[in-house]
Write an enzyme that holds these catalytic residues in place. Structure first.
Site, PDB file in Angstrom:
ATOM      1  N   ASP A 157      81.964  73.151 -73.466  1.00  0.00           N
ATOM      2  CA  ASP A 157      82.329  74.562 -73.580  1.00  0.00           C
ATOM      3  C   ASP A 157      82.445  75.270 -72.217  1.00  0.00           C
ATOM      4  OD1 ASP A 157      82.345  76.996 -75.470  1.00  0.00           O
ATOM      5  OD2 ASP A 157      80.734  77.542 -74.094  1.00  0.00           O
ATOM      6  N   GLU A 206      86.916  72.318 -72.474  1.00  0.00           N
ATOM      7  CA  GLU A 206      87.561  73.602 -72.724  1.00  0.00           C
ATOM      8  C   GLU A 206      87.670  74.378 -71.419  1.00  0.00           C
ATOM      9  OE1 GLU A 206      86.930  77.840 -74.997  1.00  0.00           O
ATOM     10  OE2 GLU A 206      85.421  76.967 -73.695  1.00  0.00           O
TER      11      GLU A 206
END
Ligand code: GLC
Length: 601
Positions: free
Chosen positions: A225, A294
């Site tokens: 993330d 990401e």
């Protein structure tokens, strides 16, 4: 002697490298896989609290098998106060009770394994919850935890003004004052998500342990993330203004984030996580462990992750670059730019949606199938966000009072609709029964879209209707999982008649062609004889739901009609008859030239 000792060291080093690469099993299992993102709160609720849970996922794993999906990625399931719905973690090594417990997760993994599905977890390394034990210790400057986070004094030593002008992604200052420690801490997201300090070796070690903890449980990899936010630099400096029109002083995009994103150290850190995955897979002879990253950043920066350990640096271009007004040429550019940029031997990927962005069917009204087709026909990995397989759309009817997403809440009543991510996170629509079959609770955590009566899996899968988004999805995955051309074929993209994009995947024997008509008004006639010389008639394998075309209908390659706004996938094989024809023609020509030579002599 010296030389030979060097030689021994060198060869044993080489041996280790060979061993490391040799013993990771099933390398590349993910190369052509469809990855499906589950937002666990919204998938299936089995304990009737209105929020999805792990049992709900385990009970429905067959859905992925029948849909042709090879791997599922779960948004965070760790213990969390749920301020950012799981992206604020208070215990990385436990499961939040909303979702179940570790035993439930182990059952999920075991069942997935039986079904041949891979399971990817979300890894949230940039920050923790402020309720995490580390942060609580850090506030009190206890032992090694003292510098686990980014603590700074206020500007010029003033405790009442933050160290600089940095803004958080969710809006407002990226600094919050803590009156116990009497310092400011950095949070690039919510104030309840303090950023970890990766300059601290113990923090790196903690993350390493967390990765190993889940690998030991048997997960197949991680989606990492918010990677660009891992490091910052020059804590006393302000970031420059971006000049973006309409951005107010508290909006994240008011500044140009040159000091808080994409710092050079990020790449080695990402590589170090990849090394953990490889070492683990090697040591325990497991299948290759996969890392997806990401990063909303420039194309160059994204591509760089390929060289620093990421198997799948998310390609967000169909979310961030293309819009519903992009034409065939724009799509062609987006595809070609990505394909040109990725390093030799690396695998492309195409992300169509996620829990942070508006759903694909809402972003591309009436063109959801076209986007699914692109993801499935283009080479490499396709990433599906839950609900896209049935064409779910954003639920824009969520009132301010019912808004849950911190990004929406922080934007305030006037602006929440443009910022809230809730509309794309509503419960999966299983059927037309109570709460769309998602839950038996009185109320679900986010309201179900009222279109669930006709947009739901049950109707799209079982009702005797010829076309549905789900049928399109399954036809595509079925083709993808069997076609050599889609796995290994070459890729050509082009624009014909100005409005039709064609994407051609081809081996010597087989060709799959995607034709998308971007015109909303005019049908187009396409001639593929030039690019598919020697191939048989095309068979319609998939056609968008807005078309009248029947599956298995055939087209002569010379004359393919693509109605307005329609997209189709044609399948065809090289014709032996034409091969024989070409061969005999060649023989005739050869004999003729032989004759001419003889006569000339
Ligand atoms: C990522 C997640 C997003 C989350 C943020 C902070 O961008 O996708 O949902 O809010 O990180 O963790």
């Amino acid at each position: 002697m010296l030389v030979s000792r060097h030689h021994i060291i060198l060869s044993s080093l080489l041996l280790t490298t060979t061993l490391i690469s040799g013993e990771i099993l099933n390398r590349g299992w993910w190369n052509h896989t469809v990855f499906y993102q589950i937002y666990p709160r919204s998938f299936m609720d089995t304990d009737n609290d209105g929020v999805g849970d792990l049992k709900g996922i385990t009970n429905n794993l067959e859905h992925f098998v029948t849909s042709g999906v090879g791997a599922i990625w779960l948004s965070p399931i760790n213990r969390s106060p749920m301020v950012d719905f799981g992206y604020d973690i208070s215990d990385f090594k436990d499961i939040d009770k909303t979702f179940g417990n570790l035993a439930d997760f182990e059952r999920l993994l075991a069942r997935a394994k039986i079904l041949g599905l891979k399971v990817i977890l979300d890894l949230v390394p940039n920050h923790t919850s402020d309720e995490h034990y580390w942060f609580q210790q850090s506030i009190n400057r206890i032992g090694k935890y003292k510098d686990y986070y980014i603590w700074k004094d206020g500007e010029n030593g003033n405790f009442f003004s933050p160290p600089n002008n940095w803004l958080s992604v969710f809006g407002g200052s990226a600094w919050t004052y803590n009156s116990i420690r009497k310092q400011w801490y950095l949070h690039q997201f919510h104030e309840k998500q303090p950023d970890l300090n990766y300059a601290h070796p113990d923090v790196q070690e903690e993350m390493r342990e967390i990765i190993l903890f889940w690998l030991r449980k048997g997960v197949d990899g991680f989606r990492v993330d918010a990677v660009p936010h891992l490091f910052e630099t020059n804590y006393t400096l302000d970031e420059p203004e971006s000049g973006i029109e309409g951005a107010t002083k508290t909006d994240y995009n008011f500044l140009n984030h040159i000091l808080t994103t994409d710092q050079p150290q990020t790449y080695n850190l990402v590589q170090s996580w990849r090394d953990i995955l490889d070492e683990y897979a090697h040591r325990y002879n497991t299948s290759e462990k996969v890392m997806m990253t990401e990063a909303y950043t420039t194309l160059n920066n994204t591509i760089k992750y390929y060289n620093y350990g990421s198997h799948i640096p998310f390609n967000f271009n169909f979310i961030t670059t293309a819009t519903h007004t992009s034409d065939a040429a724009a799509f062609k550019n987006i595809i070609e730019n990505w394909m040109k940029a990725i390093p030799e031997g690396k695998v492309a990927n195409w992300v169509m949606g996620n829990h942070d962005r508006s759903r694909i069917a809402s972003r591309y009204p009436g063109r959801a199938d076209q986007m699914t087709m692109l993801a499935m026909i283009l080479p490499g990995v396709a990433v599906t966000y839950y609900g896209e397989e049935i064409g779910m759309v954003d639920n824009m009817d969520i009132s301010w009072e019912k808004t849950k997403d911190p990004q929406g809440c922080k934007a305030g009543k006037g602006k929440y609709q443009s910022r809230s991510r809730d509309p794309a996170r509503t419960p999966f629509q299983w059927n037309y029964l109570l709460n769309a079959g998602f839950s038996n609770a009185k109320e679900t955590w986010l309201p179900i879209h009222e279109n669930y009566l006709y947009i739901n899996l049950n109707v799209e899968k079982y009702e005797p209707i010829e076309k549905s988004h789900y049928k399109v999805y399954c036809a595509l995955t079925a083709l993808r999982n069997t076609s050599e051309a889609l796995k290994f074929g070459s890729l050509t993209t082009d624009v014909v008649n100005k409005t039709v994009l064609y994407v051609l995947r081809k081996t010597k024997e087989e060709a799959v062609t995607l034709l998308i008509n971007f015109s909303d008004q005019d049908k187009q006639e396409v001639d593929l004889t030039r690019v598919l010389a020697g191939f048989k008639n095309g068979v319609v394998k998939v056609a968008s739901v807005n078309s009248q075309l029947a599956q298995n209908q055939t087209f002569e390659l010379k004359n393919i009609t693509v109605p307005a706004k329609v997209s189709i996938v044609l399948h065809t094989f090289f014709s032996n008859a034409s091969a024989e024809y070409v061969a005999s023609l060649q023989t005739i020509l050869l004999s003729l030239s032989f004759l001419i030579i003889m006569l000339y002599k």
